[in-house]
Structures are given as C-alpha cells and as structure tokens.
Design a protein around this motif. Sequence first.
Motif, PDB file in Angstrom:
ATOM      1  N   SER A  78      -8.418  -9.361   2.231  1.00 49.14           N
ATOM      2  CA  SER A  78      -7.823  -8.186   1.569  1.00 49.14           C
ATOM      3  C   SER A  78      -8.867  -7.146   1.189  1.00 49.14           C
ATOM      4  O   SER A  78      -9.971  -7.480   0.742  1.00 49.14           O
ATOM      5  CB  SER A  78      -7.085  -8.627   0.301  1.00 49.14           C
ATOM      6  N   LYS A  79      -8.493  -5.889   1.376  1.00 50.11           N
ATOM      7  CA  LYS A  79      -9.330  -4.756   0.997  1.00 50.11           C
ATOM      8  C   LYS A  79      -8.670  -4.019  -0.170  1.00 50.11           C
ATOM      9  O   LYS A  79      -7.455  -4.084  -0.349  1.00 50.11           O
ATOM     10  CB  LYS A  79      -9.480  -3.779   2.176  1.00 50.11           C
ATOM     11  N   LEU A  80      -9.481  -3.274  -0.907  1.00 51.07           N
ATOM     12  CA  LEU A  80      -8.928  -2.466  -1.998  1.00 51.07           C
ATOM     13  C   LEU A  80      -7.834  -1.534  -1.476  1.00 51.07           C
ATOM     14  O   LEU A  80      -6.821  -1.302  -2.138  1.00 51.07           O
ATOM     15  CB  LEU A  80     -10.026  -1.645  -2.676  1.00 51.07           C
ATOM     16  N   SER A  81      -8.044  -1.037  -0.267  1.00 48.20           N
ATOM     17  CA  SER A  81      -7.109  -0.075   0.320  1.00 48.20           C
ATOM     18  C   SER A  81      -5.784  -0.709   0.742  1.00 48.20           C
ATOM     19  O   SER A  81      -4.859   0.016   1.122  1.00 48.20           O
ATOM     20  CB  SER A  81      -7.752   0.600   1.533  1.00 48.20           C
ATOM     21  N   ASP A  82      -5.703  -2.043   0.675  1.00 49.30           N
ATOM     22  CA  ASP A  82      -4.433  -2.698   0.988  1.00 49.30           C
ATOM     23  C   ASP A  82      -3.450  -2.621  -0.181  1.00 49.30           C
ATOM     24  O   ASP A  82      -2.274  -2.966  -0.029  1.00 49.30           O
ATOM     25  CB  ASP A  82      -4.655  -4.183   1.338  1.00 49.30           C
ATOM     26  N   SER A  83      -3.923  -2.190  -1.330  1.00 46.27           N
ATOM     27  CA  SER A  83      -3.047  -2.084  -2.510  1.00 46.27           C
ATOM     28  C   SER A  83      -1.923  -1.107  -2.216  1.00 46.27           C
ATOM     29  O   SER A  83      -2.159   0.064  -1.902  1.00 46.27           O
ATOM     30  CB  SER A  83      -3.847  -1.602  -3.723  1.00 46.27           C
ATOM     31  N   ALA A  84      -0.703  -1.609  -2.306  1.00 50.30           N
ATOM     32  CA  ALA A  84       0.475  -0.805  -1.946  1.00 50.30           C
ATOM     33  C   ALA A  84       1.707  -1.669  -2.177  1.00 50.30           C
ATOM     34  O   ALA A  84       1.602  -2.831  -2.595  1.00 50.30           O
ATOM     35  CB  ALA A  84       0.422  -0.376  -0.484  1.00 50.30           C
ATOM     36  N   THR A  85       2.861  -1.111  -1.888  1.00 52.56           N
ATOM     37  CA  THR A  85       4.096  -1.896  -1.874  1.00 52.56           C
ATOM     38  C   THR A  85       4.477  -2.155  -0.420  1.00 52.56           C
ATOM     39  O   THR A  85       4.466  -1.230   0.398  1.00 52.56           O
ATOM     40  CB  THR A  85       5.229  -1.140  -2.592  1.00 52.56           C
ATOM     41  N   TYR A  86       4.804  -3.396  -0.122  1.00 54.65           N
ATOM     42  CA  TYR A  86       5.139  -3.785   1.245  1.00 54.65           C
ATOM     43  C   TYR A  86       6.649  -4.044   1.317  1.00 54.65           C
ATOM     44  O   TYR A  86       7.188  -4.873   0.579  1.00 54.65           O
ATOM     45  CB  TYR A  86       4.327  -5.011   1.664  1.00 54.65           C
ATOM     46  N   LEU A  87       7.292  -3.317   2.204  1.00 54.71           N
ATOM     47  CA  LEU A  87       8.746  -3.348   2.312  1.00 54.71           C
ATOM     48  C   LEU A  87       9.171  -4.100   3.568  1.00 54.71           C
ATOM     49  O   LEU A  87       8.720  -3.765   4.673  1.00 54.71           O
ATOM     50  CB  LEU A  87       9.293  -1.918   2.377  1.00 54.71           C
ATOM     51  N   CYS A  88      10.029  -5.059   3.384  1.00 49.21           N
ATOM     52  CA  CYS A  88      10.616  -5.788   4.497  1.00 49.21           C
ATOM     53  C   CYS A  88      11.846  -5.006   4.962  1.00 49.21           C
ATOM     54  O   CYS A  88      12.667  -4.600   4.131  1.00 49.21           O
ATOM     55  CB  CYS A  88      11.007  -7.179   4.004  1.00 49.21           C
ATOM     56  N   VAL A  89      11.972  -4.795   6.262  1.00 46.70           N
ATOM     57  CA  VAL A  89      13.057  -3.958   6.778  1.00 46.70           C
ATOM     58  C   VAL A  89      13.773  -4.683   7.910  1.00 46.70           C
ATOM     59  O   VAL A  89      13.133  -5.227   8.805  1.00 46.70           O
ATOM     60  CB  VAL A  89      12.509  -2.610   7.287  1.00 46.70           C
ATOM     61  N   VAL A  90      15.083  -4.660   7.842  1.00 48.52           N
ATOM     62  CA  VAL A  90      15.910  -5.357   8.828  1.00 48.52           C
ATOM     63  C   VAL A  90      16.916  -4.370   9.392  1.00 48.52           C
ATOM     64  O   VAL A  90      17.550  -3.623   8.645  1.00 48.52           O
ATOM     65  CB  VAL A  90      16.633  -6.539   8.159  1.00 48.52           C
TER      66      VAL A  90
END
Lengths: 111, 115
Positions: A78-90
């Motif tokens: 993991s990198k600092l820049s990976d900080s985010a919200t990850y959305l699962c989409v179907v």
Amino acid sequence: RKEVEQDPGPFNVPEGATVAFNCTYSNSASQSFFWYRQDCRKEPKLLMSVYSSGNEDGRFTAQLNRASQYISLLIRDSKLSDSATYLCVVISNTGGFKTIFGAGTRLFVKA
Amino acid sequence: DTAVSQTPKYLVTQMGNDKSIKCEQNLGHDTMYWYKQDSKKFLKIMFSYNNKELIINETVPNRFSPKSPDKAHLNLHINSLELGDSAVYFCASSQEGQGYSGELFFGEGSRLTVL
C-alpha cells in the motif's frame, strides 16, 4: 438485503501493508463487475474490471466468485496515494441495463 | 478536454427555490445518468437516459425533472428545493451493448447546498 454490499471500513493500514476488500451482490444474473476508486471530493473513476479468471494490474488484484456472488480487491504494498474510497460496482441486465454501486470501503494508508 | 462536464460545480440556495444542473458529454455515448451522493457517501442512481429516452427512474420525487435535448446532454431541474436535497449530484455516461464494458465516466459533480 442490499443489492451490493461492502464493508464500509474504514481500513487504517501502514504503508507497505496488504489489504483486502470484499463485496457481495444479490442478483445472480449480474453480468459485469468493477472496482471504482473515489478520492475525497472527487468523482468515481474506474480502477479495474473483475473477471472470474482474476485480473491483476500492478499492485491490484481483483477476483470474482460467481458461485458465492462475491468480489474481492487486493492491494499489495500500500502507498499513501492509495487512500480513497473503493466502490464495488455490479451491472445487471434484467429488466434493463442497470449499474449498482456499493456504499464503498474507505481506506487510509498512513506513513 | 473534459469528457463529461457539468455545471455549476457549486450551488447554494434557499429552500423552496428552483435550480438546474447541466451536463454534457463529448464521448459519443448513448447513455447518460444522474447519480446522487448524500452525506453518507452512498452513490445512488436517479435517472438514466438512452438516446434521449428515459430508461430508469428510481423512485425520485416529482420535483426532480430530467431533460435530454439530445444524446450528448442531460440536464436536471429541481423544483421547490428541500433541505434533504443537499448532496453532490454526479452526471455520468456510458456506452452499452455488445463489445462495451459498460464503464461509467463521471463528471466532477455538482455540490448542492440547500439552506
């Protein structure tokens, strides 16, 4: 039951850690699956598609298990820049093409 | 060269007012959407248009009226604004059908605050 469910987190991990996100979906006829990333106060953007055979893009690996109606995202180193919200989409096509977003999983990567 | 652009980016208004948000896409996509993201960050579809025709209307109050003058534009008009309408509204487009992934391309969002 929600159509797409994710653990909202937040996940707080140190740099270099491996973190995994899970997502389940209720419609067994769903056709396409994706992970999107949304940074704070920004629009969602496609991170990667998800296939039964797995999909790897650098440090990111996505997997689909149709039998269990389960999608995963693994982030290595993991990198600092990976900080985010990850959305699962179907996406399903029963009664019309429909894109459903999960509520998102928040990730904080700390130095 | 922005693929999906929406205006205004910020909108602050009083309860009871009427306001509009405009959206344009230059990707040549057939399908456009309006999504609402509330304070809990849940992204929920409101409307979907395919070639100017309404496809999806997800239990949205009648105060919300989308209009698609052509397939590159999808505008959202909101009447009699309420406090609960405060949210970020995202426009998006996609190309559906055989051979297309269905990836959504989003505008930068329009942050509506109702006082």
